[in-house]
Design a protein around this motif. Structure first.
Motif, PDB file in Angstrom:
ATOM      1  N   GLY A  45       0.814  -1.203   0.000  1.00 30.38           N
ATOM      2  CA  GLY A  45       0.000   0.000   0.000  1.00 30.38           C
ATOM      3  C   GLY A  45       0.850   1.257   0.000  1.00 30.38           C
ATOM      4  N   ASP A  46       1.984   1.211   0.727  1.00 31.31           N
ATOM      5  CA  ASP A  46       2.956   2.298   0.708  1.00 31.31           C
ATOM      6  C   ASP A  46       4.320   1.708   1.043  1.00 31.31           C
ATOM      7  OD1 ASP A  46       3.041   1.986   3.495  1.00 31.31           O
ATOM      8  OD2 ASP A  46       1.743   3.699   3.865  1.00 31.31           O
ATOM      9  N   THR A  47       5.217   2.499   1.590  1.00 26.58           N
ATOM     10  CA  THR A  47       6.587   2.036   1.778  1.00 26.58           C
ATOM     11  C   THR A  47       6.671   0.842   2.722  1.00 26.58           C
ATOM     12  OG1 THR A  47       7.379   4.287   1.429  1.00 26.58           O
ATOM     13  CG2 THR A  47       8.921   2.737   2.433  1.00 26.58           C
ATOM     14  N   ARG A  49       3.663  -0.535   4.451  1.00 29.13           N
ATOM     15  CA  ARG A  49       2.361  -1.131   4.729  1.00 29.13           C
ATOM     16  C   ARG A  49       1.858  -1.911   3.528  1.00 29.13           C
ATOM     17  NH1 ARG A  49      -1.423   1.946   8.651  1.00 29.13           N
ATOM     18  NH2 ARG A  49       0.078   2.887  10.086  1.00 29.13           N
ATOM     19  N   SER A  51      -1.540  -3.484   1.561  1.00 24.65           N
ATOM     20  CA  SER A  51      -2.867  -2.934   1.329  1.00 24.65           C
ATOM     21  C   SER A  51      -3.873  -3.663   2.210  1.00 24.65           C
ATOM     22  CB  SER A  51      -3.262  -3.097  -0.144  1.00 24.65           C
ATOM     23  OG  SER A  51      -2.368  -2.404  -0.978  1.00 24.65           O
ATOM     24  N   GLU A  73       7.806   3.001  10.856  1.00 26.64           N
ATOM     25  CA  GLU A  73       7.549   3.493   9.504  1.00 26.64           C
ATOM     26  C   GLU A  73       8.325   4.765   9.186  1.00 26.64           C
ATOM     27  OE1 GLU A  73       3.286   2.842   8.090  1.00 26.64           O
ATOM     28  OE2 GLU A  73       3.035   2.952  10.267  1.00 26.64           O
ATOM     29  N   PRO A 263       7.802  -2.285  -2.026  1.00 24.44           N
ATOM     30  CA  PRO A 263       6.730  -1.492  -1.447  1.00 24.44           C
ATOM     31  C   PRO A 263       5.666  -1.199  -2.481  1.00 24.44           C
ATOM     32  CG  PRO A 263       8.506  -0.047  -2.089  1.00 24.44           C
ATOM     33  CD  PRO A 263       8.943  -1.448  -2.445  1.00 24.44           C
TER      34      PRO A 263
END
Length: 834
Positions: A45-47, A49, A51, A73, A263
């Motif tokens: 979902g991002d660096t 995390r 989804s 994070e 990511p």
């Protein structure tokens, strides 16, 4: 702290896997998702995390780098963390219970920071002493790495946080790491490089990270080894996550056994993966298996539970936590050389102690790269020794030499905000039109990202401004670290204006240690100058900006002479030498094994001035010690974590025994190393040594290293008395071996007893001998003890390429026991059938 049960030792028994989840629940969740939802679920979902999926109540799974701290994070000095001793130091303890306790501390840190998955342990091996990331790996030996790694996994996961065995597999050096093709034969893969990963799976690890590199021509993100033996023969039911940025297309990894691409968002995965399934290029059941594994991991780590309410707890500073970290640092400290028993120091005889060296006043507690964190209060050797010594003892200090390769970030002690209101620097984030997006004061000139939640999307320029006061006169070297358009001003005058193009697309280079530029400026002592550094933000190039200043060279020459003078006038000189996170780091291998700068020259000069010289080697990996026979004592504290200074003081003053034994061989000369270079040829790195890395390779030569694998001294003197005949095999094929020994030293002591196997007259190619087991003995002066060691069935087995399985060669093996692989005074025969 809750006592942790140790994982079973690696055997050749049938595959087993821990923590199985009810597949009926998973199937229900699975059927509730359409194709796009499934593909999104196994995409970042991002660096840090994954989804989440609201349709089934699943929150994103949060990951964080390890292995010696949980960064979370964010990567910022304002977000501190507990910092453990480096992985090599943990392995140097040869103590699985201690390592499991450290894993428990990491899990508590992960929970404190809202992290579900710790991206550790690193189970690659010290194939070459030049490996830039060796400090992040445990050992050169597959069995020691397997046992320490399994204990680490057990400790982390006992608190419901996933450990991640990485980097699967043969990611044992950093040169060309994103593309290098490691060429390894099948038997070597099975017996050496896959063995620690198999142990982690047997211990129930919940995640495995695939490596960047290729193995025998195929990228690991889509390699058949992810299916067999990992998910098939070994029964791994967890999640395979890609190393960050290694998935470049959907078809190959999608059809293979990679489960989660990180990511995100990643245009090569997600919607592209759904399209590949729809077109038939990726089987639908392959995606379903990825989804089931993602859901299983989410349930194991609590990603279906509501996020914890309230703010984050502060980093622990209680005496019990700090004491545990200090004990771990002591347990990994290795006393290499102490011929005249200079250590432990006799406190009552101390009047003046000289603490010398570039690593004495600055706490060099970790290596560089994604494994690094910002510790809240690291203890330097100077601070630790000052606190431990009687106030009547004079403690003097001089660095002597400088070793930094990169510019030194400005510190609050030498600078104030532009308005003079407080120490530090002012950081400003500006939009394209020059308007202010965010501003904050920072303690140092190193800026990685803003504190708190800030929308960085509109940011196009970052500025760092301060008023710097020169502590001494001379030509100061001012520096700026960053990529893209850079500008440096002093009192409004432009000193530097340049576009710095990136030299690599390696994530560590871009986001941690990009290129820098320096200029010189003549300053008088006490002169204040207004500095402004600015860089343009180009998204692929990261946002690192560092404003730095380094002392004049002439001042360093005076420091060398001053250090030797202090040492000559002291009762004892303690010289702390070593490397830093600039010399040992993810992203590059070391160029050689000599200590950086003039450190060898400094040690030689101090030892000539004072024969009572103790040298502390503060590195993550072996270095050459050309002066080792000319000093009174040598010990290595590795990168010892945040409590390293206090731990060192305890060892020097005899309040604790250095418990470490070398997990990797230390050479006397670079040319002697059986495996040295790490540079590929035409993109290929041949593992031509096969089974014979580390001490196994040394044993095939006519040369001896400076210190053998397993070597380490303590306060005792151990005599090995008897080695009993091995027991009959237990149900799992393991045997029991008993060793009798006596402590003939003047103090209570702990000994790591090591067991090795050899097979004279074997029809197979084998190491001269190999580590087969180890355990600890503890006794007071004059006491005799018996240690029971476990000899696993796998220690007698070899991988048969022809028969595709583990086999035992009938005949007589020789067992040897002793303090390290180069000194084994006891031997016994073990005859086995087919």
């Amino acid at each position: 702290m809750t006592q942790l049960s140790m994982p079973p030792q690696l055997t050749s028994s049938a595959p087993q896997s821990a923590h199985r989840t009810d597949h009926r629940v998973l199937d229900t969740d699975h059927r509730a998702l359409d194709l796009e939802q499934k593909a999104r679920l196994v995409s970042g979902g991002d660096t840090f995390r994954s989804s989440g999926e609201p349709a089934i109540g699943m929150h994103p799974v949060v990951c964080s780098d390890g292995p010696v701290g949980v960064r979370g994070e964010r990567w910022d000095e304002a977000d501190t963390a507990l910092l453990l001793p480096c992985a090599t130091a943990l392995a140097a303890s040869w103590d699985e219970e201690l390592v499991a306790r450290m894993g428990g501390l990491l899990a508590a840190e992960a929970r404190r920071k809202g992290v579900h998955v710790v991206l550790a342990p690193t189970l690659n091996l010290h194939r070459s002493p030049l490996g830039g990331r060796n400090f992040e790996c445990f050992s050169e030996d597959p069995l020691l790495t397997a046992r320490i790694g399994a204990a680490y996994v057990a400790g982390v996961q006992a608190r419901g946080v996933a450990a991640t065995a990485k980097h699967y597999v043969a990611n044992d050096s950093e040169t060309e790491r994103l593309t290098v093709d490691a060429r390894v034969d099948e038997r070597t893969l099975r017996e050496v490089y896959l063995a620690p990963f198999e142990a982690a799976v047997r211990a129930g690890v919940w995640a495995v990270m695939s490596a960047y590199n290729r193995v025998n021509g195929t990228s690991m993100v889509e390699h058949p080894l992810l299916a067999e033996p990992l998910k098939g023969e070994w029964g791994f039911d967890g999640l395979v996550v890609s190393d960050w940025g290694s998935v470049h297309e959907a078809d190959g990894p999608g059809a293979a056994a990679c489960d989660l691409a990180m990511p995100g968002p990643n245009p090569a995965w997600g919607a592209a993966l759904a399209a590949a399934v729809r077109a038939g290029r990726v089987p639908a059941d392959a995606l379903d298996d990825k989804v089931e594994r993602m859901l299983r991991l989410a349930r194991r780590v609590g990603a279906f539970d509501p996020p914890a309410a309230g703010g984050r707890a502060p980093v622990p500073t209680d005496p019990a936590t700090r004491g545990a970290l200090r004990a771990a640092a002591v347990a990994g400290t290795v006393l290499l050389h102490n011929p005249q028993r200079l250590l432990p120091l006799e406190e009552s005889a101390l009047r003046r102690v000289a603490l010398i060296g570039p690593n004495a006043a600055t706490a060099r507690v970790q290596g560089g790269g994604s494994a690094s964190v910002f510790p809240a209060a690291p203890v330097s050797p100077l601070a630790g020794l000052r606190a431990a010594l009687d106030p009547a003892v004079e403690l003097v200090h001089a660095p002597g030499v400088r070793t930094n390769l990169r510019p030194t970030p400005l510190a609050a002690a030498d600078c104030v905000l532009p308005d003079g209101s407080a120490p530090g620097v002012l950081v400003r984030y500006l939009a394209a039109d020059g308007s202010l997006v965010h501003a904050e004061a920072r303690a140092t000139g190193r800026v990685l990202e803003p504190t708190g939640e800030v929308d960085l999307a509109p940011v196009r320029t970052i500025e760092v401004a301060t008023r710097f006061t020169a502590p001494s006169a001379g030509r100061w070297r001012l520096g700026v670290v960053g990529l893209g358009a850079l500008r440096l001003e002093a009192d409004g005058e432009v000193l530097l204006e340049e576009y710095v193009a990136p030299l690599s697309d390696d994530p560590t280079y871009l986001h941690v240690s990009p290129s820098f530029r320096q200029v010189e400026l003549e300053l008088a002592e006490g002169q204040q100058v207004a500095l402004l550094a600015r860089r343009a933000v180009e998204e692929p190039h990261g946002r690192v900006l560092v404003l730095a200043a380094d002392r004049p060279e002439a001042e360093l020459e005076r420091e060398f002479a001053h250090a030797v003078e202090l040492a000559a006038a002291a009762d004892v000189a303690v010289v702390v030498v070593g490397t830093t996170d600039e010399h040992e780091s993810e992203g590059f291998d070391r160029a050689g094994l000599r200590l950086p700068g003039r450190q060898d020259e400094l040690v030689a000069a101090v030892a000539a001035a004072n024969p009572r010289t103790v040298v502390v080697v503060n590195t993550g990996s072996p270095v050459l010690l050309p002066w080792r026979e000319r000093v009174g004592a040598v010990l290595t504290c590795w990168f010892p974590g945040q409590e390293g200074g206090d731990a060192l003081a305890e060892v020097l003053l005899g309040r604790a025994e250095p418990g470490g034994r070398l997990p990797t061989t230390w050479p006397d000369a670079e040319a002697d190393c059986p495996v040295y270079g790490t540079a590929p040829t035409d993109g290929r790195l041949e593992y031509a040594e096969g089974l014979h890395l580390g001490h196994r390779g040394w044993l095939r030569t006519d040369r001896s290293p400076a210190y053998w694998f397993g070597h380490g001294l303590g306060w005792g003197e151990w005599r090995y008395l008897a080695l009993g005949a091995p027991s009959a095999p237990a149900a799992d094929g393991s045997r029991t071996v008993r060793v009798v020994l006596r402590n003939e030293g003047p103090r209570r002591s702990r000994e790591t007893v090591q067991l090795y196997l050899s097979r004279p007259g074997s029809e197979l190619e084998r190491p001269v001998r190999w580590l087969a087991g180890f355990g600890a003995a503890e006794a007071g002066p004059g006491e005799q003890v018996e240690v029971e060691l476990r000899l696993p069935a796998r220690a007698l087995e070899h991988w048969s390429v022809a028969e595709r399985g583990w086999r035992i060669e009938p005949g007589t093996f020789v067992l040897q026991a002793g303090p390290h692989c180069g000194e084994l005074p006891l031997a016994a025969a073990l005859t086995v059938g087919a």
